[in-house]
Design a protein around this motif. Structure first.
Motif, mmCIF file in Angstrom:
data_model
loop_
_atom_site.group_PDB
_atom_site.id
_atom_site.type_symbol
_atom_site.label_atom_id
_atom_site.label_comp_id
_atom_site.label_asym_id
_atom_site.label_seq_id
_atom_site.Cartn_x
_atom_site.Cartn_y
_atom_site.Cartn_z
ATOM 1 N N ASP A 20 18.816 -3.608 36.574
ATOM 2 C CA ASP A 20 17.526 -2.915 36.578
ATOM 3 C C ASP A 20 17.569 -1.644 35.735
ATOM 4 O OD1 ASP A 20 16.580 -4.880 38.330
ATOM 5 O OD2 ASP A 20 17.168 -3.702 40.098
ATOM 6 N N LEU A 21 18.638 -0.887 35.869
ATOM 7 C CA LEU A 21 18.764 0.362 35.113
ATOM 8 C C LEU A 21 18.876 0.075 33.614
ATOM 9 C CD1 LEU A 21 19.006 3.424 35.024
ATOM 10 C CD2 LEU A 21 21.468 3.175 35.425
ATOM 11 N N ALA A 22 19.681 -0.917 33.260
ATOM 12 C CA ALA A 22 19.838 -1.262 31.845
ATOM 13 C C ALA A 22 18.492 -1.648 31.233
ATOM 14 C CB ALA A 22 20.846 -2.403 31.687
ATOM 15 N N ALA A 23 17.728 -2.447 31.943
ATOM 16 C CA ALA A 23 16.416 -2.859 31.439
ATOM 17 C C ALA A 23 15.478 -1.669 31.315
ATOM 18 C CB ALA A 23 15.810 -3.916 32.360
ATOM 19 N N ARG A 24 15.544 -0.771 32.279
ATOM 20 C CA ARG A 24 14.645 0.382 32.285
ATOM 21 C C ARG A 24 14.917 1.340 31.128
ATOM 22 N NH1 ARG A 24 13.408 3.735 37.697
ATOM 23 N NH2 ARG A 24 12.390 1.774 38.174
ATOM 24 N N GLU A 29 23.422 -4.646 29.650
ATOM 25 C CA GLU A 29 24.225 -4.445 30.858
ATOM 26 C C GLU A 29 25.683 -4.159 30.494
ATOM 27 O OE1 GLU A 29 23.599 -7.110 34.297
ATOM 28 O OE2 GLU A 29 22.048 -8.011 33.021
ATOM 29 N N GLN A 30 26.147 -4.788 29.418
ATOM 30 C CA GLN A 30 27.518 -4.565 28.978
ATOM 31 C C GLN A 30 27.728 -3.114 28.561
ATOM 32 O OE1 GLN A 30 28.777 -6.998 25.706
ATOM 33 N NE2 GLN A 30 30.901 -6.377 25.885
ATOM 34 N N ASN A 31 26.781 -2.548 27.808
ATOM 35 C CA ASN A 31 26.904 -1.146 27.404
ATOM 36 C C ASN A 31 26.806 -0.222 28.609
ATOM 37 O OD1 ASN A 31 27.396 -1.545 24.706
ATOM 38 N ND2 ASN A 31 25.247 -1.439 24.123
ATOM 39 N N LEU A 32 25.964 -0.559 29.567
ATOM 40 C CA LEU A 32 25.862 0.251 30.786
ATOM 41 C C LEU A 32 27.188 0.206 31.536
ATOM 42 C CD1 LEU A 32 24.074 1.995 32.612
ATOM 43 C CD2 LEU A 32 23.468 -0.108 33.825
ATOM 44 N N SER A 33 27.808 -0.959 31.592
ATOM 45 C CA SER A 33 29.096 -1.099 32.256
ATOM 46 C C SER A 33 30.163 -0.251 31.572
ATOM 47 C CB SER A 33 29.518 -2.570 32.260
ATOM 48 O OG SER A 33 30.777 -2.721 32.857
#
Length: 73
Positions: A20-24, A29-33
């Motif tokens: 959800d955060l990555a989309a927002r 998601e990989q970069n957020l990780s």
């Protein structure tokens, strides 16, 4: 590394999932990780701004400085 990333802590406080955060904020998601794990060498101010807006926090809530223990000579 003396800079700690507390992104996972803030996400837990806000009960926000990585997907959800990555989309927002408009990153994968990989970069957020990679951000959460501290395996990045830098973060753009624009990304930091979006993280703070989405999590309703300050940059200091996400990043923390801790001096490394230096052995005496």
């Amino acid at each position: 590394m003396p800079i700690l990333v507390n992104l996972d802590v803030m996400m837990a406080r806000r009960k926000m999932r990585g997907r959800d955060l990555a989309a927002r904020i408009g990153i994968t998601e990989q970069n957020l990780s990679l951000l959460k794990s501290g395996k990045v060498k830098g973060v753009r101010f624009e990304t930091l701004e979006r993280l703070c807006a989405a999590l309703d926090c300050q940059p200091g809530d996400l990043l923390e400085y801790r001096a490394e223990d230096v052995a005496p000579d």
